[in-house]
Design a protein around this motif. Structure first.
Motif, PDB file in Angstrom:
ATOM      1  N   GLN A  98       0.249 -17.211   9.097  1.00  0.00           N
ATOM      2  CA  GLN A  98       1.502 -16.575   9.509  1.00  0.00           C
ATOM      3  C   GLN A  98       2.401 -16.335   8.287  1.00  0.00           C
ATOM      4  O   GLN A  98       3.036 -15.295   8.175  1.00  0.00           O
ATOM      5  N   MET A  99       2.412 -17.303   7.366  1.00  0.00           N
ATOM      6  CA  MET A  99       3.173 -17.094   6.122  1.00  0.00           C
ATOM      7  C   MET A  99       2.608 -15.897   5.356  1.00  0.00           C
ATOM      8  O   MET A  99       3.354 -15.091   4.796  1.00  0.00           O
ATOM      9  N   LEU A 100       1.278 -15.806   5.336  1.00  0.00           N
ATOM     10  CA  LEU A 100       0.645 -14.681   4.636  1.00  0.00           C
ATOM     11  C   LEU A 100       1.019 -13.359   5.324  1.00  0.00           C
ATOM     12  O   LEU A 100       1.333 -12.372   4.641  1.00  0.00           O
ATOM     13  N   ALA A 101       1.021 -13.356   6.643  1.00  0.00           N
ATOM     14  CA  ALA A 101       1.392 -12.127   7.366  1.00  0.00           C
ATOM     15  C   ALA A 101       2.846 -11.752   7.066  1.00  0.00           C
ATOM     16  O   ALA A 101       3.175 -10.574   6.902  1.00  0.00           O
ATOM     17  N   ILE A 102       3.701 -12.759   6.955  1.00  0.00           N
ATOM     18  CA  ILE A 102       5.103 -12.491   6.600  1.00  0.00           C
ATOM     19  C   ILE A 102       5.181 -11.992   5.157  1.00  0.00           C
ATOM     20  O   ILE A 102       5.857 -11.008   4.859  1.00  0.00           O
ATOM     21  N   GLY A 103       4.457 -12.668   4.268  1.00  0.00           N
ATOM     22  CA  GLY A 103       4.446 -12.252   2.858  1.00  0.00           C
ATOM     23  C   GLY A 103       3.936 -10.825   2.696  1.00  0.00           C
ATOM     24  O   GLY A 103       4.514 -10.021   1.953  1.00  0.00           O
ATOM     25  N   ARG A 104       2.888 -10.512   3.420  1.00  0.00           N
ATOM     26  CA  ARG A 104       2.317  -9.157   3.350  1.00  0.00           C
ATOM     27  C   ARG A 104       3.347  -8.129   3.820  1.00  0.00           C
ATOM     28  O   ARG A 104       3.512  -7.068   3.202  1.00  0.00           O
ATOM     29  N   ALA A 105       4.082  -8.468   4.884  1.00  0.00           N
ATOM     30  CA  ALA A 105       5.124  -7.553   5.369  1.00  0.00           C
ATOM     31  C   ALA A 105       6.235  -7.412   4.326  1.00  0.00           C
ATOM     32  O   ALA A 105       6.760  -6.315   4.102  1.00  0.00           O
ATOM     33  N   LEU A 106       6.590  -8.523   3.669  1.00  0.00           N
ATOM     34  CA  LEU A 106       7.655  -8.457   2.654  1.00  0.00           C
ATOM     35  C   LEU A 106       7.249  -7.565   1.482  1.00  0.00           C
ATOM     36  O   LEU A 106       8.103  -6.946   0.846  1.00  0.00           O
ATOM     37  N   MET A 107       5.955  -7.506   1.214  1.00  0.00           N
ATOM     38  CA  MET A 107       5.473  -6.651   0.119  1.00  0.00           C
ATOM     39  C   MET A 107       5.741  -5.176   0.386  1.00  0.00           C
ATOM     40  O   MET A 107       5.696  -4.358  -0.521  1.00  0.00           O
ATOM     41  N   ALA A 108       6.005  -4.829   1.638  1.00  0.00           N
ATOM     42  CA  ALA A 108       6.334  -3.437   1.958  1.00  0.00           C
ATOM     43  C   ALA A 108       7.833  -3.167   1.798  1.00  0.00           C
ATOM     44  O   ALA A 108       8.297  -2.077   2.098  1.00  0.00           O
ATOM     45  N   ALA A 109       8.593  -4.166   1.321  1.00  0.00           N
ATOM     46  CA  ALA A 109      10.045  -4.029   1.142  1.00  0.00           C
ATOM     47  C   ALA A 109      10.750  -3.606   2.427  1.00  0.00           C
ATOM     48  O   ALA A 109      11.381  -2.546   2.487  1.00  0.00           O
ATOM     49  N   TYR A 143       0.802  -1.224   0.000  1.00  0.00           N
ATOM     50  CA  TYR A 143       0.000   0.000   0.000  1.00  0.00           C
ATOM     51  C   TYR A 143       0.840   1.282   0.000  1.00  0.00           C
ATOM     52  O   TYR A 143       0.548   2.225  -0.722  1.00  0.00           O
ATOM     53  N   THR A 144       1.911   1.282   0.811  1.00  0.00           N
ATOM     54  CA  THR A 144       2.695   2.521   0.921  1.00  0.00           C
ATOM     55  C   THR A 144       3.663   2.715  -0.253  1.00  0.00           C
ATOM     56  O   THR A 144       4.355   3.723  -0.315  1.00  0.00           O
ATOM     57  N   ARG A 145       3.730   1.751  -1.154  1.00  0.00           N
ATOM     58  CA  ARG A 145       4.703   1.854  -2.248  1.00  0.00           C
ATOM     59  C   ARG A 145       4.116   2.449  -3.512  1.00  0.00           C
ATOM     60  O   ARG A 145       4.837   2.693  -4.478  1.00  0.00           O
ATOM     61  N   GLY A 146       2.797   2.658  -3.539  1.00  0.00           N
ATOM     62  CA  GLY A 146       2.171   3.208  -4.735  1.00  0.00           C
ATOM     63  C   GLY A 146       2.336   2.263  -5.900  1.00  0.00           C
ATOM     64  O   GLY A 146       2.356   1.045  -5.724  1.00  0.00           O
ATOM     65  N   ARG A 147       2.496   2.824  -7.096  1.00  0.00           N
ATOM     66  CA  ARG A 147       2.579   1.981  -8.289  1.00  0.00           C
ATOM     67  C   ARG A 147       4.028   1.712  -8.672  1.00  0.00           C
ATOM     68  O   ARG A 147       4.460   1.996  -9.777  1.00  0.00           O
ATOM     69  N   ASP A 148       4.725   1.148  -7.735  1.00  0.00           N
ATOM     70  CA  ASP A 148       6.118   0.780  -7.920  1.00  0.00           C
ATOM     71  C   ASP A 148       6.173  -0.441  -8.848  1.00  0.00           C
ATOM     72  O   ASP A 148       5.500  -1.436  -8.609  1.00  0.00           O
TER      73      ASP A 148
END
Ligand code: ATP
Length: 239
Positions: A146-157, A107-112
């Motif tokens: 938990q994997m999804l929560a980790i994956g979601r966090a990784l999406m924020a780089a 979400y915070t990365r915009g259209r990266d």
């Protein structure tokens, strides 16, 4: 792999109204480290993570991250700077698909342009998430969430991941799997600050650890030192 300080916390205090939860906490995390925070229920571990991520305001003290003071920076900007929290209880969006949960992380990365590449990398890391990408997150098992929560966090780089009790409620084999994933992420360069009730597991993967008691840091040292400490063994390892 361990370099300069990424995070320095000085004399940090946080309260909920008249209830003070943290008292003058000092700690530091170097780039590339795994640092564990252990302590009993109510010691203030979650409060410390939330103060670092900006979900809870600090009363006083400072949080310095990569040479910048971010004590008063809003939470979303901290995410943008690379400080990403994985909350206690995973907190996936149960009524959204796995895929949409992952996109929310960016979400915070915009259209990266990098976002879709990262998504594909996360699906490669967690094949079960790729397989279930169109299912609702609420339908996943605890370990998959938990994997999804980790994956979601990784999406924020992230550069610095703040993890609140990632092993909570998971079967021992699944805990093992999650800890292996955390080790891999660290090897790939992500710094980890890990809150755990499961002190022995956390300290055994940690470079260093801190013990929090009633809102105060009472002990710190290498993971090994803390695992061997009589007080830690008695209070947190049940030995
Ligand atoms: P746990 O492992 O149970 O999550 P913890 O070490 O994370 O414990 P915190 O949740 O940070 O501890 O709580 C620290 C203190 O702050 C406790 O005394 C708790 O009762 C209090 N506290 C936590 N959240 C709130 C809140 N929203 N309002 C008032 N007091 C709170």
């Amino acid at each position: 792999q361990t370099h300069e300080q990424i995070l320095t916390v000085s004399s940090l205090s946080t309260s909920y109204g008249r209830i003070q939860a943290l008292y003058d906490v000092d700690l530091s995390i170097r780039s590339g480290e795994i640092v564990a925070l252990v302590g009993a229920n109510g010691a203030g571990k979650s409060t410390l993570l939330m103060t670092l991520s900006g979900l809870q305001p600090a009363d006083s003290g400072t949080i310095t991250y990569r040479h910048h003071d971010l004590t008063r920076m809003p939470a979303h900007r901290r995410v943008h700077e690379g400080i990403v929290q994985i909350p206690e209880g995973r907190q996936v969006f149960r009524d959204l698909s796995v895929h949409d949960n992952l996109l929310m992380g960016a979400y915070t990365r915009g259209r990266d342009a990098q976002v879709m590449t990262d998504l594909d990398n996360i699906y490669s890391r967690f094949p079960v998430l790729r397989q279930k990408q169109h299912q609702l997150a609420g339908m996943l098992s605890g370990g998959q969430q938990q994997m999804l929560a980790i994956g979601r966090a990784l999406m924020a780089a992230p550069r610095l991941l703040l993890l609140d009790e990632p092993s909570m409620g998971l079967a021992p084999l699944v805990v093992e799997e999650i800890f292996n994933i955390l080790r891999d992420l660290n090897r790939e360069g992500i710094t980890l600050f890990l809150v755990e009730q499961n002190a022995s597991q956390a300290l055994s993967i940690a470079d260093r650890g801190y013990v929090l008691e009633a809102g105060k840091v009472v002990l710190s040292g290498s993971g090994e030192q803390l695992l061997a400490d009589d007080k830690v063994r008695e209070a947190y390892l049940g030995l």
